[in-house]
Design a protein around this motif. Sequence first.
Motif, PDB file in Angstrom:
ATOM      1  N   ASP A 366       0.857  -1.181   0.000  1.00 55.57           N
ATOM      2  CA  ASP A 366       0.000   0.000   0.000  1.00 55.57           C
ATOM      3  C   ASP A 366       0.898   1.237   0.000  1.00 55.57           C
ATOM      4  OD1 ASP A 366      -2.298   1.409   0.032  1.00 55.57           O
ATOM      5  OD2 ASP A 366      -3.088   0.559   1.886  1.00 55.57           O
ATOM      6  N   ARG A 367       0.319   2.396  -0.070  1.00 56.93           N
ATOM      7  CA  ARG A 367       1.161   3.586  -0.122  1.00 56.93           C
ATOM      8  C   ARG A 367       0.658   4.671   0.821  1.00 56.93           C
ATOM      9  NH1 ARG A 367      -1.063   7.209  -4.985  1.00 56.93           N
ATOM     10  NH2 ARG A 367      -0.086   8.742  -3.644  1.00 56.93           N
ATOM     11  N   TRP A 368       1.527   5.648   1.048  1.00 59.57           N
ATOM     12  CA  TRP A 368       1.161   6.777   1.896  1.00 59.57           C
ATOM     13  C   TRP A 368       0.250   7.724   1.137  1.00 59.57           C
ATOM     14  CZ3 TRP A 368       2.675   7.856   6.939  1.00 59.57           C
ATOM     15  CH2 TRP A 368       3.677   7.040   7.489  1.00 59.57           C
ATOM     16  N   TYR A 369      -0.711   8.246   1.830  1.00 58.75           N
ATOM     17  CA  TYR A 369      -1.491   9.354   1.292  1.00 58.75           C
ATOM     18  C   TYR A 369      -1.396  10.493   2.295  1.00 58.75           C
ATOM     19  CZ  TYR A 369      -3.704   6.149  -2.017  1.00 58.75           C
ATOM     20  OH  TYR A 369      -3.943   5.267  -3.019  1.00 58.75           O
ATOM     21  N   VAL A 370      -1.582  11.690   1.807  1.00 59.17           N
ATOM     22  CA  VAL A 370      -1.522  12.838   2.710  1.00 59.17           C
ATOM     23  C   VAL A 370      -2.926  13.391   2.879  1.00 59.17           C
ATOM     24  CG1 VAL A 370      -0.608  15.143   3.056  1.00 59.17           C
ATOM     25  CG2 VAL A 370       0.850  13.361   2.114  1.00 59.17           C
ATOM     26  N   TYR A 371      -3.288  13.597   4.113  1.00 61.41           N
ATOM     27  CA  TYR A 371      -4.622  14.108   4.414  1.00 61.41           C
ATOM     28  C   TYR A 371      -4.615  15.633   4.391  1.00 61.41           C
ATOM     29  CZ  TYR A 371      -8.361  15.759   7.456  1.00 61.41           C
ATOM     30  OH  TYR A 371      -9.408  16.447   7.981  1.00 61.41           O
ATOM     31  N   MET A 372      -5.552  16.207   3.663  1.00 63.48           N
ATOM     32  CA  MET A 372      -5.698  17.658   3.635  1.00 63.48           C
ATOM     33  C   MET A 372      -7.150  17.999   3.968  1.00 63.48           C
ATOM     34  SD  MET A 372      -2.989  19.396   2.915  1.00 63.48           S
ATOM     35  CE  MET A 372      -3.313  20.880   1.992  1.00 63.48           C
ATOM     36  N   PRO A 373      -7.385  18.704   5.057  1.00 62.49           N
ATOM     37  CA  PRO A 373      -8.770  19.071   5.383  1.00 62.49           C
ATOM     38  C   PRO A 373      -9.310  20.049   4.337  1.00 62.49           C
ATOM     39  CG  PRO A 373      -7.252  19.569   7.196  1.00 62.49           C
ATOM     40  CD  PRO A 373      -6.420  19.255   6.012  1.00 62.49           C
ATOM     41  N   THR A 374     -10.611  20.009   4.129  1.00 62.35           N
ATOM     42  CA  THR A 374     -11.222  20.952   3.191  1.00 62.35           C
ATOM     43  C   THR A 374     -11.943  22.054   3.978  1.00 62.35           C
ATOM     44  OG1 THR A 374     -13.307  19.763   3.155  1.00 62.35           O
ATOM     45  CG2 THR A 374     -11.636  19.093   1.546  1.00 62.35           C
ATOM     46  N   TRP A 375     -12.491  22.967   3.239  1.00 66.49           N
ATOM     47  CA  TRP A 375     -13.216  24.074   3.878  1.00 66.49           C
ATOM     48  C   TRP A 375     -14.334  23.566   4.785  1.00 66.49           C
ATOM     49  CZ3 TRP A 375     -18.430  24.988   3.571  1.00 66.49           C
ATOM     50  CH2 TRP A 375     -19.122  24.218   2.630  1.00 66.49           C
ATOM     51  N   ALA A 376     -14.933  22.428   4.374  1.00 62.24           N
ATOM     52  CA  ALA A 376     -16.067  21.907   5.141  1.00 62.24           C
ATOM     53  C   ALA A 376     -15.630  21.398   6.507  1.00 62.24           C
ATOM     54  CB  ALA A 376     -16.768  20.791   4.364  1.00 62.24           C
ATOM     55  N   GLU A 377     -14.327  21.235   6.683  1.00 64.70           N
ATOM     56  CA  GLU A 377     -13.829  20.855   8.004  1.00 64.70           C
ATOM     57  C   GLU A 377     -13.296  22.073   8.761  1.00 64.70           C
ATOM     58  OE1 GLU A 377     -11.811  17.872   5.626  1.00 64.70           O
ATOM     59  OE2 GLU A 377     -11.741  16.657   7.439  1.00 64.70           O
ATOM     60  N   TRP A 378     -12.649  22.973   8.014  1.00 67.72           N
ATOM     61  CA  TRP A 378     -12.141  24.184   8.664  1.00 67.72           C
ATOM     62  C   TRP A 378     -13.284  25.054   9.178  1.00 67.72           C
ATOM     63  CZ3 TRP A 378      -7.513  23.996  10.301  1.00 67.72           C
ATOM     64  CH2 TRP A 378      -6.481  23.415   9.561  1.00 67.72           C
ATOM     65  N   ALA A 379     -14.339  25.178   8.370  1.00 68.08           N
ATOM     66  CA  ALA A 379     -15.406  26.116   8.734  1.00 68.08           C
ATOM     67  C   ALA A 379     -16.050  25.772  10.077  1.00 68.08           C
ATOM     68  CB  ALA A 379     -16.450  26.186   7.617  1.00 68.08           C
ATOM     69  N   PRO A 380     -16.482  24.528  10.283  1.00 66.89           N
ATOM     70  CA  PRO A 380     -17.077  24.224  11.588  1.00 66.89           C
ATOM     71  C   PRO A 380     -16.063  24.361  12.727  1.00 66.89           C
ATOM     72  CG  PRO A 380     -17.664  22.549   9.989  1.00 66.89           C
ATOM     73  CD  PRO A 380     -16.601  23.392   9.356  1.00 66.89           C
ATOM     74  N   SER A 381     -14.802  24.018  12.453  1.00 72.11           N
ATOM     75  CA  SER A 381     -13.796  24.134  13.513  1.00 72.11           C
ATOM     76  C   SER A 381     -13.621  25.592  13.911  1.00 72.11           C
ATOM     77  CB  SER A 381     -12.466  23.554  13.038  1.00 72.11           C
ATOM     78  OG  SER A 381     -12.639  22.217  12.614  1.00 72.11           O
ATOM     79  N   LEU A 382     -13.517  26.449  12.906  1.00 67.67           N
ATOM     80  CA  LEU A 382     -13.398  27.877  13.212  1.00 67.67           C
ATOM     81  C   LEU A 382     -14.666  28.389  13.879  1.00 67.67           C
ATOM     82  CD1 LEU A 382     -11.577  29.198  10.026  1.00 67.67           C
ATOM     83  CD2 LEU A 382     -10.637  28.853  12.319  1.00 67.67           C
ATOM     84  N   ALA A 383     -15.804  27.827  13.443  1.00 69.21           N
ATOM     85  CA  ALA A 383     -17.061  28.259  14.044  1.00 69.21           C
ATOM     86  C   ALA A 383     -17.105  27.906  15.531  1.00 69.21           C
ATOM     87  CB  ALA A 383     -18.245  27.614  13.308  1.00 69.21           C
ATOM     88  N   ILE A 384     -16.520  26.785  15.885  1.00 65.62           N
ATOM     89  CA  ILE A 384     -16.490  26.417  17.304  1.00 65.62           C
ATOM     90  C   ILE A 384     -15.604  27.401  18.070  1.00 65.62           C
ATOM     91  CG2 ILE A 384     -15.723  24.647  18.956  1.00 65.62           C
ATOM     92  CD1 ILE A 384     -18.406  24.096  17.480  1.00 65.62           C
ATOM     93  N   ILE A 385     -14.518  27.827  17.434  1.00 68.41           N
ATOM     94  CA  ILE A 385     -13.672  28.831  18.084  1.00 68.41           C
ATOM     95  C   ILE A 385     -14.465  30.131  18.238  1.00 68.41           C
ATOM     96  CG2 ILE A 385     -11.582  30.225  17.808  1.00 68.41           C
ATOM     97  CD1 ILE A 385     -10.341  27.726  16.422  1.00 68.41           C
ATOM     98  N   ALA A 386     -15.217  30.476  17.214  1.00 66.67           N
ATOM     99  CA  ALA A 386     -16.060  31.676  17.290  1.00 66.67           C
ATOM    100  C   ALA A 386     -17.116  31.525  18.380  1.00 66.67           C
ATOM    101  CB  ALA A 386     -16.730  31.920  15.940  1.00 66.67           C
ATOM    102  N   TYR A 387     -17.636  30.293  18.444  1.00 68.93           N
ATOM    103  CA  TYR A 387     -18.629  30.006  19.489  1.00 68.93           C
ATOM    104  C   TYR A 387     -18.013  30.198  20.874  1.00 68.93           C
ATOM    105  CZ  TYR A 387     -20.699  26.407  22.619  1.00 68.93           C
ATOM    106  OH  TYR A 387     -21.192  25.706  23.690  1.00 68.93           O
ATOM    107  N   GLY A 388     -16.768  29.758  21.020  1.00 67.92           N
ATOM    108  CA  GLY A 388     -16.054  29.954  22.281  1.00 67.92           C
ATOM    109  C   GLY A 388     -15.871  31.432  22.572  1.00 67.92           C
ATOM    110  N   ALA A 389     -15.511  32.150  21.534  1.00 67.50           N
ATOM    111  CA  ALA A 389     -15.320  33.589  21.706  1.00 67.50           C
ATOM    112  C   ALA A 389     -16.634  34.251  22.120  1.00 67.50           C
ATOM    113  CB  ALA A 389     -14.804  34.201  20.412  1.00 67.50           C
ATOM    114  N   LEU A 390     -17.713  33.782  21.563  1.00 66.45           N
ATOM    115  CA  LEU A 390     -19.043  34.331  21.885  1.00 66.45           C
ATOM    116  C   LEU A 390     -19.359  34.114  23.359  1.00 66.45           C
ATOM    117  CD1 LEU A 390     -21.799  35.462  20.889  1.00 66.45           C
ATOM    118  CD2 LEU A 390     -22.503  33.096  20.533  1.00 66.45           C
TER     119      LEU A 390
END
Lengths: 411, 719, 257
Positions: A366-390
Amino acid sequence: MSDKELWPEGVQRCSLKLFIAWLAVIFAVLAWGVYAAYVVWSGGLIVTGMDNYFAFGLYIIFDLAVIALGAGAFFSGLLYYLIRVEGLKNIINLAVIIGFICYSGALLILTLEVGQPLRAWFGFWHPNVHSMLTEVIFCITVYMLVLTIEFIPIILENRKLNKIKFLHHMAHNFHVIMPLFAGVGAFLSFFHQGSLGGMYGVLFSRPYAFREGFFIWPWTFFLFILSAVASGPGFTMLVATLMEKMTGRKLVDFSVKALMGKISGTMLAIYLVFKYLDTWAWATGILPRSGLTFSEVFYGVAYGKWLLFSELIVCGLFPAILLLNAKTRNTPWILYSACTLVGIGVIINRYVQTAQTLAHPVMPFDRWYVYMPTWAEWAPSLAIIAYGALILSLAYRYLPVFPQERKLNQA
Amino acid sequence: MALNRRSFLTFAAGGVAGTLFTPVIWKSIDDTAIWTQNWPWIPRLEYGPRAYAATTCKLCPAGCGLNIRTAGGRPVAAEGRTDHPLSQGGICPLGAAAVQLLYAPARIKGPMQKQADGTHQPISWDQAEALLKEKLAEQNGKKDAVVCVSGDENGTINELFSALLGGLGSDGCFLMPGEQIVASKILREGSIGYDLENADFVLVFGADLLDGWGTAVRNKKAYGAAHPMGEEASAEYVYVGPTQNVTGGAADQWVSIAPGMEGVLALGVAYHLLQGGMTAPQAHDFFAYRNFVINRYTPEYVERLTGVAPEQVAELARKLRSANKPLIIPGSTIAQGGGVFNFAAALSLNMLFDNVNSAGGIQVLPDLPTVVSGAKEPAQVRAKDLVAYVQGVAEGKVSKPAVCLVYEANPLFALPLPDVTAQAFDGTYLVSFSTFYDETAAQADLLLPTPTFIERFDDVQTPYGSGFASYSLTRPAIRQPIFDTKPTGDVLLAVAKALGIDLGFASFDKVLEAKVAVLSELEGFFTDKVQPWEARAGKAPAAASGNLWRTISRGAVWASITEPFPTAMQLGSTIISQTAPPDAEDWTFPVSLAAMDSRTYGSRHIAIPPFCLPLLGEQEIQGDVFYVWMNSATARSYGLQAEDRVTLTGPNGSCLAKVRIFEGVGRNMVAAPLGFGHTAWDKFSRNKGDNIYKVLTVRTEPGSNLAVWADSRVRIAKA
Amino acid sequence: MVLYLKEFKIKWGMVIDLDRCTGCGACMVACQAENNIAPPVDASNKRYSLTWLLVYQLSNKQPYPNHDVAYMPRPCLQCGKPNCVPVCPVIATDKNQEGGIVSQVNARCIGCRYCMAACPYHARYFNWHDPVWPEGMEKTLTPDVSTRPRGVVEKCLFCHHRYMAARDKARIEDRDPNALAEGDYIPACVEMCPTGAMVFGDLENPEHKVHKLSKSPYAFRLLERLNTKPQVYYYSKREWVRKQGDNYLEHETVGGV
């Protein structure tokens, strides 16, 4: 128009206009996260960077990281309510709120992460008692309740609410029984922090993650607890400092911060002893037994050896020394930097435990693959940070979170 | 008590708390979970009694038996048929995907006519047939004004085409190119078969025996039987070919040579055999052959041309001699476009071992008698060179046909130099009988879609490569065709009737019945008890008797191993020496193109089916770019690395691809799959990769005048 | 984690001859049709394609002309000691039925994908989106295997419905459903293989071919030393293939002869 009468007594806050403008920024990020959630819920997880190789991705890494960093709540509670480390009373409220944010945020992310959120309650109804994840589901949910209970008296202490007699008494009674909840919280936290680590350690068919251990618990169980309590207090202190910088007001006495740094440093040192032993046993035992060499489990930049070095030395040994030495610890910028490094260290640990475990091709063809998050993962994560800020913004503005604030700001 | 704020809040909080003690919330949570298990947009299963319909596959010429599994009358899966000697329970990826092709979006749903704006608009079958009749009537009596291109090598339908064309005064009934045309230059009547099952040493020159060549599934069964698990192999397979394709990878030994060099190596082996004292007294031309080989195909010469070390060639000869029943199979890696030289040279080795018409040897197989009056003999149809004809038309040497009927073939995609083919047929009234909207249908003036083989009657006679003559029927597994399609046989009969040409039958079913009826005049047997190769090895089968139609239409397979006529044995020294290639290097196109034709990529007339897409590896296609394969040394010498984009350029066109480093490709070669780069069809196969047919080089083989393209060469450059 | 190890009297297993597999992929297509897997418009990205059975290409990593290839069909290996089962929080997958097939209950699965993280063979697949059949093609769904929505994990079950059918047939014919003869129950992939590279049967039954073949010195299991104890065996007379099947280090000796 002013909301002054809702502010805690004797403190100064920014204008309502500025506050609303700040909230608008937060809500913009939140809206982006909610949109991502809608896309994921309606169409499936195809929009994320997760795939057949990366069953877990940023959602899980983010969850593990915030749960580790939120450990300040239970550990400060444990030290304050049960071991009676008095200095912590000046930051315990903040620790509880951060814990609440981290755990509720993690749960929100989990509703995106599981493919069938509407069935998520099967974890309670059809639990598999052998699964570390079952333990995590139970403990996190129950601990979330505990954190809510711990948060309630802080809310009730709002100047207006506290005028209501019933609520005033309720808050008081909550405070009286708080040691009990702190104890329950600590117990639950030990288990779910541990189980999160155990989740990886029990993967005996994934040599990168697999660990032997004690009874049914693999070493990662204990390592996750220790790394969480090492980074959590420091993170709480850093949040307090960040709030000070943003509001321009002194909130916590530096001696309290240094105390938090000392706790972090001590726990980090203990953690590192075990972590080094663990890494050595893994590299010389588990890997060769699985037919692997040490070098084989690293790849490229995303999964390179530099991560191990950063985690164990730059974000481990180095800040531990800085935090254990009273002189460096008492220099503010060194204290902040050291705690930041500890936080980064724990994030790296959660990242490699998740992504590298999955990326390492166990099958030789088998081979290595590299994982790259997409916007659909960054957005909720940032939203949780925003939620924390709120939450933090509202709590800071309307609740007496920092007992020392009035005294420290008397010019 | 007035409802103030506090009491309202108390009420609300109490209400929420109270609800928790009712089943409402718990029940709705449970219902929601149940709903997730029954989402209305996910298709639900339909149930019904299950049944099997035994039939014969028409997706490629291999003629495998298939069992179509039905549930409630709906075909749901294609399975192998253990009772069919050409597949013995096995199946190829294309056959396995057959049922789902019924609903491929590329299906043509009814007859259509091309409009002035180039689009196709539905018409009725009456209109369509009237139109066809009118177009054909205009050409009635004009010599060779109407041609047909059939992709069905083994069907009785070709008799209808040749008879109809004959009635119109045309001789232009062509088959899509295959191995048969080359074989027909060696054997004027009947076809050549290979008794793999009884051989103990199989030396394959070029032919991708276990994938795209001949009776592929039967070959695989024989190969598998010869390599029983947990035991010693009972036959050794050696593959001489450019790449570790399916055959090269599976064979016990792989000898890499460039496409087109098979004959040279074969004669190199013959050299050692002859030097070792082997003779073939039964062949009239033995001495001529011996002199020619000994004088010309010396070890040094063979090494210079093929790059194969003399010891390795001698070792092959030694292995052949030590075998009890050696079998040498000639062919081209893509089962088309090979020349007579390579074929005859490899075939000649069999004569040295005197294994013609013996168990484990090569066989002369009869053609079944024709039943349609006016139909041409299969041997005559096979011998016609479509590619040479198309080239002639394109170059203006042959007059352009006025009408071209295309059946189960996709010449505008799958003939070498498809652009030249399109140019040749430009202005011709193109009639496509295709089931699918292929590249030819996309250009056609009239579409008369035939149902898929799962919806129609059809037949398969002795596929090329089989070790025995056989006949089995294709029969519908579904009551009604799914779309407004009509079997081409019936269309041809109706149009012939309208034209006043009497083909002697009212429907295609009747033609098949007549075909089955003539079998009773031949010596044959059903394969239910004795398999043809067992019969060849001495086990006596019971002669087929009773109502043949009833038996065969229920799925039985008729077979025969009778030698149809005495064959004069020749080593072919004349044709070999006439067709021998000059040994000049081509520096304009320095790289040998090892084209690959795999059932994974569909067949000559079927594009990659939806269900075969997951079979394509990451190193076969990525997004819409496909890969060509070369070994690391070749890549280095052209300054290429894995994943680089390259162009392959032939004399008439070029292709874009990415580089896959695969060490199972010979020196200075680039391996490239055929079957990619479709532009019509549907979203499953359209715009994936590029069409390698574009870069093939068609040359005329001296001595045989056959169009040859299996040994194409290209230029490669970083794109 | 010996807690989950259960011994069975019947262990359905395969022995796959890697010297005989030509990598044609007929097994994969048969599997898709049998188990109602929707056709992908683009399957070139293996990280999203859904193939219960996947044929891997193995290379001896030698340059031309010493190169050799082998093809390795990988169904779910039905581990004797599966890592996926103990980790599932909701018991959507289990190994407790006689025969030793690791189950997967799609209606129970919450889609946490922990089992996928646990499986080193990538035998488990997640429905990243809802399955889509081209118009009409849903009529070719077999009545045997339910369709799965997005958000759940699925995997090869050794055509478990065929096992159930074989047991039912045995009962009707008054035979012991726990003593099926070789050939009574065969998964679609094994049945269709054109070279007969896959053999299926009860590993514990000496009358079944797999019993003896699995004990051959040429037989091995994928990543055997991880101790997952698969019920799928591979077979190759080529040392490099066996060596690659279990991550042997340079200095280590290889199983087999």
